[in-house]
Design an enzyme around this catalytic site. Structure first.
Site, PDB file in Angstrom:
ATOM      1  N   VAL A   2       0.802  -1.286   0.084  1.00 44.99           N
ATOM      2  CA  VAL A   2       0.079   0.080  -0.055  1.00 44.99           C
ATOM      3  C   VAL A   2       1.082   1.250  -0.010  1.00 44.99           C
ATOM      4  CG1 VAL A   2      -1.769   1.296   1.221  1.00 44.99           C
ATOM      5  CG2 VAL A   2      -1.856  -1.236   1.274  1.00 44.99           C
ATOM      6  N   ASP A  47      10.209  -5.327   8.814  1.00 47.72           N
ATOM      7  CA  ASP A  47       9.217  -5.170   9.859  1.00 47.72           C
ATOM      8  C   ASP A  47       9.041  -6.222  10.733  1.00 47.72           C
ATOM      9  OD1 ASP A  47       7.257  -2.902  10.696  1.00 47.72           O
ATOM     10  OD2 ASP A  47       6.020  -4.300  10.562  1.00 47.72           O
ATOM     11  N   ALA A  49       4.351   4.014   2.930  1.00 46.96           N
ATOM     12  CA  ALA A  49       4.132   2.706   2.549  1.00 46.96           C
ATOM     13  C   ALA A  49       4.102   1.522   3.304  1.00 46.96           C
ATOM     14  CB  ALA A  49       4.749   2.349   1.151  1.00 46.96           C
ATOM     15  N   LYS A  50       3.522   0.702   3.014  1.00 51.44           N
ATOM     16  CA  LYS A  50       3.553  -0.571   4.000  1.00 51.44           C
ATOM     17  C   LYS A  50       3.338  -1.729   3.205  1.00 51.44           C
ATOM     18  CE  LYS A  50       4.877  -1.344   8.306  1.00 51.44           C
ATOM     19  NZ  LYS A  50       5.691  -0.620   9.207  1.00 51.44           N
ATOM     20  N   GLY A  51       4.007  -3.096   3.482  1.00 50.02           N
ATOM     21  CA  GLY A  51       3.540  -4.198   2.801  1.00 50.02           C
ATOM     22  C   GLY A  51       3.266  -5.377   3.648  1.00 50.02           C
TER      23      GLY A  51
END
Ligand code: NAD
Length: 408
Positions: free
Chosen positions: A56, A142, A101-103
């Site tokens: 995202v 993360d 962002a992040k996944g």
């Protein structure tokens, strides 16, 4: 309220406070791009397993998107969106030229063998490859991912691109263009912010008392950063339990005990429950939601410095505020990790290798500046540290958004 709704409420409150037009606030409440992928990969027994993944990008107003990749069995698309949004505010607050962002992949990585994990990571990377890139979106580790994951991601992207692209991910091993100082970065930045907060309360760090929850990648380095300045760690906890000593624990003793396979809870100490220990600052560096209403009512401290992401519930935050306990929010206090990620990316893009000293000096400069700016904002407007941090971030991203204008 979901984590995403909670974030959106905070954006609306802060947006209204800083006078952002309604349209800009609603733009910031939405994620810009959300890619959902299915990730089929071969298990060691020859069968195929399919897991769900996301990448995202919440906002790109300040620069390429930046944020980690989480492997966890409870990850949802909404959670990834909320975390991407939090990255936008964190990067803006620290003055980094990044959007958020992040996944994530909905999987328990502990169930996978190393080769299964590698195949899943490579397939996920190839699915999101058209979205990521050194100037587009730069993933990092993360929860549930580490530098090996980043090495596989970089290699997969490099095969896809046809040449090595060091800067497509950060948090890489040193041998592949990683940065010195990265392992300590979040904890070191956290210690730095905690020291500022203590001094501002008129407490000399030399002899100050800090209680620390979590002795992992963040907590351990924070403990060392604090101990170096003479701070006494009067209580320390991890998943095994806690050790409480009014005169302070010795980190070297703890590390020797742990390296022999011992547990923190086995060490001798006093019987006061962890959350009731008297301390000048509490540093939660383990879990989301660790400080709930009950803990907030009992904490014997003047400061909470958030090392973990989202360790204080909204209700607990209100209680602490009413009790006069100052809370230094996560987006400021644990920002050291993304600062050194940025420094790694800068080295990668220029093919430089800096000394650890140079990295640490720059990390300290960024954390010091962010602390001063949030504190000044707070004092000028009579708001809490959390409100100040959020308002500053939103106003920076909002300003960039307004200057760029709305396309078409
Ligand atoms: P980690 O897995 O390395 O360490 C977590 C620590 O918390 C361990 O010591 C574990 O024993 C302890 N813990 C787990 N359950 C506990 C419990 N019930 N009570 C007390 N301690 C408990 O994780 P980490 O990377 O140090 O991350 C900690 C927090 O910081 C997370 O919220 C993470 O999202 C956040 N964070 C991490 C980074 C980073 O660079 N690693 C950056 C920003 C934020």
């Amino acid at each position: 309220m979901t984590m995403l709704e909670d974030q959106q409420q905070r954006v609306r409150e802060a947006g209204a406070k800083v006078g952002l037009p309604q349209g800009a606030v609603e733009t910031l409440c939405a994620v810009r791009r959300k890619l959902e992928v299915s990730v089929p990969f071969r298990l060691d027994n020859g069968e195929t397993r399919v897991v769900q993944g996301w990448r995202v990008q919440h906002n790109l107003s300040l620069g390429p998107a930046k944020g980690g990749v989480r492997y966890h069995q409870d990850v949802t698309g909404d959670e990834v969106s909320a975390l991407a949004m939090a990255m936008t505010w964190k990067c803006a607050l620290l003055g980094l030229p990044y959007g958020g962002a992040k996944g994530g992949i909905r999987v328990d990585p502990r169930e996978l063998s190393r080769s299964e994990n590698e195949r899943m990571t490579r397939r996920y990377t190839s699915e999101i490859a058209p979205w990521i890139g050194i100037d587009r979106d730069i993933p990092a580790p993360d929860v549930g991912t580490d530098e090996q994951t980043m090495a596989w991601m970089m290699d997969t992207y490099a095969v896809w691109a046809g040449h090595t692209v060091h800067g497509v991910v950060t948090g890489k091993p040193l041998a592949l263009g990683g940065s010195l100082g990265r392992a300590a970065s979040t904890g070191e930045g956290l210690a730095r912010v905690c020291l500022h907060a203590l001094r501002q309360e008129g407490i000399n760090p030399d002899g100050a008392r800090v209680a620390l929850q979590g002795y992992g990648k963040v907590g351990r380095w924070a403990a060392y950063g604090l101990e170096r300045e003479g701070v006494k760690i009067v209580a320390l906890s991890d998943v095994s339990g806690s050790v409480v000593r009014r005169d302070g624990v010795l980190l070297q003793e703890i590390d020797e005990h742990l390296s022999r396979g011992g547990m923190l809870s086995e060490l001798e100490g006093e019987s006061t429950p962890f959350w009731e220990v008297e301390a000048d600052a509490f540093v939660p560096a383990a879990l989301e939601g660790a400080i709930d209403a009950e803990v907030a009512r009992n904490l014997q401290t003047r400061l909470v410095v958030e090392g973990a992401n989202g360790p204080t519930t909204n209700e607990a935050d209100d209680i602490l505020s009413k009790r006069g306990v100052k809370v230094i929010p996560d987006i400021l206090a644990n920002g050291g990790g993304v600062v050194v990620s940025y420094l790694e990316w800068v080295q990668d893009t220029q093919h430089l290798m800096w000394t650890e000293e140079k990295v640490m000096t720059q990390l300290h400069d960024v954390m010091d500046r962010a602390w001063r700016e949030v504190d000044a904002w707070r004092q000028e407007r009579g708001v809490t540290f959390r409100e100040a941090a959020m308002q500053m971030s939103i106003s920076r991203v909002g300003q960039a958004h307004m200057l760029r204008g709305l396309y078409p």
